[in-house]
Design a protein around this motif. Sequence first.
Motif, PDB file in Angstrom:
ATOM      1  N   ARG A   1      29.219  30.829  46.983  1.00 48.72           N
ATOM      2  CA  ARG A   1      29.082  31.491  48.120  1.00 48.72           C
ATOM      3  C   ARG A   1      29.030  30.689  49.529  1.00 48.72           C
ATOM      4  O   ARG A   1      28.257  29.474  49.424  1.00 48.72           O
ATOM      5  N   PRO A   2      29.470  30.860  50.508  1.00 47.18           N
ATOM      6  CA  PRO A   2      30.461  32.311  50.719  1.00 47.18           C
ATOM      7  C   PRO A   2      31.841  31.932  49.970  1.00 47.18           C
ATOM      8  O   PRO A   2      32.322  30.756  50.389  1.00 47.18           O
ATOM      9  N   ALA A   3      32.140  33.016  49.411  1.00 41.99           N
ATOM     10  CA  ALA A   3      33.492  33.013  48.762  1.00 41.99           C
ATOM     11  C   ALA A   3      34.678  32.687  49.112  1.00 41.99           C
ATOM     12  O   ALA A   3      35.028  33.326  50.426  1.00 41.99           O
ATOM     13  N   ARG A   4      35.336  31.641  48.944  1.00 39.93           N
ATOM     14  CA  ARG A   4      36.723  31.377  49.508  1.00 39.93           C
ATOM     15  C   ARG A   4      37.586  31.430  48.180  1.00 39.93           C
ATOM     16  O   ARG A   4      37.159  31.279  47.143  1.00 39.93           O
ATOM     17  N   LEU A   5      38.902  31.434  48.480  1.00 35.54           N
ATOM     18  CA  LEU A   5      39.913  31.338  47.373  1.00 35.54           C
ATOM     19  C   LEU A   5      40.043  29.807  47.117  1.00 35.54           C
ATOM     20  O   LEU A   5      40.549  29.293  47.833  1.00 35.54           O
ATOM     21  N   LEU A   6      39.656  29.586  45.791  1.00 42.25           N
ATOM     22  CA  LEU A   6      39.947  28.148  45.425  1.00 42.25           C
ATOM     23  C   LEU A   6      41.394  27.876  44.918  1.00 42.25           C
ATOM     24  O   LEU A   6      42.056  27.213  45.269  1.00 42.25           O
ATOM     25  N   THR A   7      41.579  28.709  43.926  1.00 43.93           N
ATOM     26  CA  THR A   7      43.192  28.657  43.442  1.00 43.93           C
ATOM     27  C   THR A   7      43.611  30.280  43.023  1.00 43.93           C
ATOM     28  O   THR A   7      42.551  30.762  42.653  1.00 43.93           O
ATOM     29  N   ARG A   8      44.988  30.396  42.761  1.00 44.01           N
ATOM     30  CA  ARG A   8      45.326  31.601  42.226  1.00 44.01           C
ATOM     31  C   ARG A   8      46.149  31.242  41.037  1.00 44.01           C
ATOM     32  O   ARG A   8      46.932  30.329  41.119  1.00 44.01           O
ATOM     33  N   ILE A   9      45.737  31.679  39.879  1.00 46.40           N
ATOM     34  CA  ILE A   9      46.436  31.220  38.703  1.00 46.40           C
ATOM     35  C   ILE A   9      47.443  32.309  38.313  1.00 46.40           C
ATOM     36  O   ILE A   9      46.791  33.559  37.988  1.00 46.40           O
ATOM     37  N   GLU A  10      48.629  32.036  38.011  1.00 41.51           N
ATOM     38  CA  GLU A  10      49.667  33.182  37.469  1.00 41.51           C
ATOM     39  C   GLU A  10      49.594  33.193  36.238  1.00 41.51           C
ATOM     40  O   GLU A  10      49.779  32.117  35.406  1.00 41.51           O
ATOM     41  N   VAL A  11      49.128  34.385  35.608  1.00 38.67           N
ATOM     42  CA  VAL A  11      49.166  34.242  34.077  1.00 38.67           C
ATOM     43  C   VAL A  11      50.493  34.777  33.533  1.00 38.67           C
ATOM     44  O   VAL A  11      50.904  36.015  33.527  1.00 38.67           O
ATOM     45  N   ASP A  12      51.333  33.729  33.012  1.00 39.78           N
ATOM     46  CA  ASP A  12      52.711  34.049  32.658  1.00 39.78           C
ATOM     47  C   ASP A  12      52.798  34.239  31.113  1.00 39.78           C
ATOM     48  O   ASP A  12      53.869  33.735  30.629  1.00 39.78           O
ATOM     49  N   LEU A  13      51.873  35.216  30.694  1.00 36.81           N
ATOM     50  CA  LEU A  13      51.865  35.532  29.125  1.00 36.81           C
ATOM     51  C   LEU A  13      52.659  36.774  29.278  1.00 36.81           C
ATOM     52  O   LEU A  13      52.339  37.605  30.131  1.00 36.81           O
ATOM     53  N   PRO A  14      53.499  36.904  28.265  1.00 36.45           N
ATOM     54  CA  PRO A  14      54.186  38.213  28.257  1.00 36.45           C
ATOM     55  C   PRO A  14      53.404  39.397  27.764  1.00 36.45           C
ATOM     56  O   PRO A  14      52.476  39.361  27.243  1.00 36.45           O
ATOM     57  N   ARG A  15      53.752  40.756  28.461  1.00 42.35           N
ATOM     58  CA  ARG A  15      53.413  42.065  28.094  1.00 42.35           C
ATOM     59  C   ARG A  15      54.320  42.648  27.202  1.00 42.35           C
ATOM     60  O   ARG A  15      55.514  42.680  27.481  1.00 42.35           O
ATOM     61  N   PRO A  16      53.702  43.502  26.384  1.00 40.42           N
ATOM     62  CA  PRO A  16      52.155  43.775  26.058  1.00 40.42           C
ATOM     63  C   PRO A  16      51.755  42.679  25.463  1.00 40.42           C
ATOM     64  O   PRO A  16      52.390  41.778  24.654  1.00 40.42           O
TER      65      PRO A  16
END
Lengths: 257, 269
Positions: free
Chosen positions: B217-232
């Motif tokens: 707190r206070p929330a900042r964005l540390l990282t965005r992690i792309e989850v590149d696992l296939p769907r379904p």
Amino acid sequence: MANARLRDVSVVAARIGVVAALVLCWELGSRSGYLDPLTFSSPSRVAPQFVDLFSSPVVSVDLESTVKNVGFGFASGALAGGVLGLLLLGMGESVRGILLNYVVSLQAIPLLVFYPLLLTIFGLTRLPIVIIVAVVVMVPVTVGVTNSFAAVPRSLVRLTRALDLSRGTALRKVYLPAAVPLLFPSLRLGFLLAMVSAIGMEFVVASQGLGYAVAHSYHAFATDQMYALIVFICLLAVVVDVALTAVENRLRRDRVA
Amino acid sequence: MSGPGNAQSLEFEDVCLEYAGRHGVTPAVSGLTASVDAGRFVSLIGPSGCGKSTLLDIAGGLLPPTSGVCRLGGTDVTGPQSTTSMVFQEAALLPWRSVLDNVAFPLEVKGVRASERRARAAELLRTVGLDGFANAYPSELSGGMRQRVSIARALVTDPALLLMDEPFGALDQQTRSMMGLELTRTWERVQCSVLFVTHDIGEAVALSDEVWVLSRRPARLLTRIEVDLPRPRADDLPLQPRFQELEAEIWGTLREESRAMGVPERVGV
Ligand SMILES: Nc1ncnc2c1ncn2[C@@H]1O[C@H](COP(=O)(O)OP(=O)(O)OP(=O)(O)O)[C@@H](O)[C@H]1O
Ligand SMILES: [Mg+2]
């Protein structure tokens, strides 16, 4: 399902059985002389009186008077309690606590002492009794409304906000039904207090009403008639209680066991 | 702006939020800029009390940001939107209503006809696998089932955005992973945008397209992690090396964050 029905039936049968046993004891006691027939009468002498009650126009006047005293008193008291309770809810927690204390302390005052004062203001009408009954009813209803609404889970409050419900819709569809389990007992208590205080006051100060009729038959040594009236009042109280339970179960169907 | 189905994008632009309380001002979110693209499943993870629920309330229009804007499908969010649904940690069901009537509730208050809303609610109950329980009352259900009812209720309005605040937080581990799997299945069919708060790293990776790791707190964005696992997503997901890599990456970021603040290593519970 079938088992539950069977259980319900046997519960009712047991209740009737208990009453029947008591009536039988009463009759036997009075026949054998253990109970003084002049003071306690007996079911076999009360029963014909009971039939007479319904054919006499006098009692229907008394009944009507009591129904009005209780009805008007309860309705206005419950309404006042509801409004007051909602007003209190709108206040801060500490203010609410202080004011609620004042309302509750009304309960400690024997309101009957104000009867002469009310009599001089309103005269020999129904109003003094109705007002006192209303105040007696108002107390538990105010407390019930305030506490039951304050106890509505926060998650449901959030739901009404997330769904953007209007105040009216939220009250009708969420808060009121959520409050029923805590609110209804206070309404029921209010109603029973209304009956007790109305009949009690009729006993002392009125010239009409079931309470008055009991007092009158007592003073006229009409013991059998007095018991018939007492039994009638007891039956009335039971019927009202059963009706209130039915209403409560309808309002919260999930709570019907 | 609209993706598959009627999903809409959610954007935070330099969003700040300060709570003004009795003990002064508490900053809960500071300068957060990020967006959930239409039809994406995004998880929020961060230390306890960092401002995750606050951010969700802002997205839901329950809380106006102190500064900055939040946009849904390109328009500013200024209050609760009928195209947004929320699911809370507690199922928040109405105990006096049957399961079916609970699910139909949002449609009922919108004035949808009884036959129509019941049909739609029944359909959603099938989706969450509770078709046999339409007439049951919430008190007759397990915690996991209740939360499924609450998810069905959220989906019944066909939302463009679904906000979920630790929806499985009160469930035991086993039920929790099962519910996660079910949610992915359901979501792969309805395709709305989702912002999902959790404190379970594995859950975040397993469910999401993208994980946002927030600071204390206070929330900042540390990282965005792309989850590149296939769907379904596969059932044996937790055994896959890529899943474990992603988990480790998030774990590392959170650990660094708690180190930086000189507190013992613990992720928000
Ligand atoms: N109404 C409020 N008034 C003042 N401060 C608040 C209020 N609501 C939350 N806070 C504070 O803001 C911060 C963020 O709260 P929030 O509930 O968003 O955290 P969170 O990340 O959801 O926490 P958790 O992981 O425990 O659910 C907390 O430190 C909290 O104390
Ligand atoms: Mg939270």
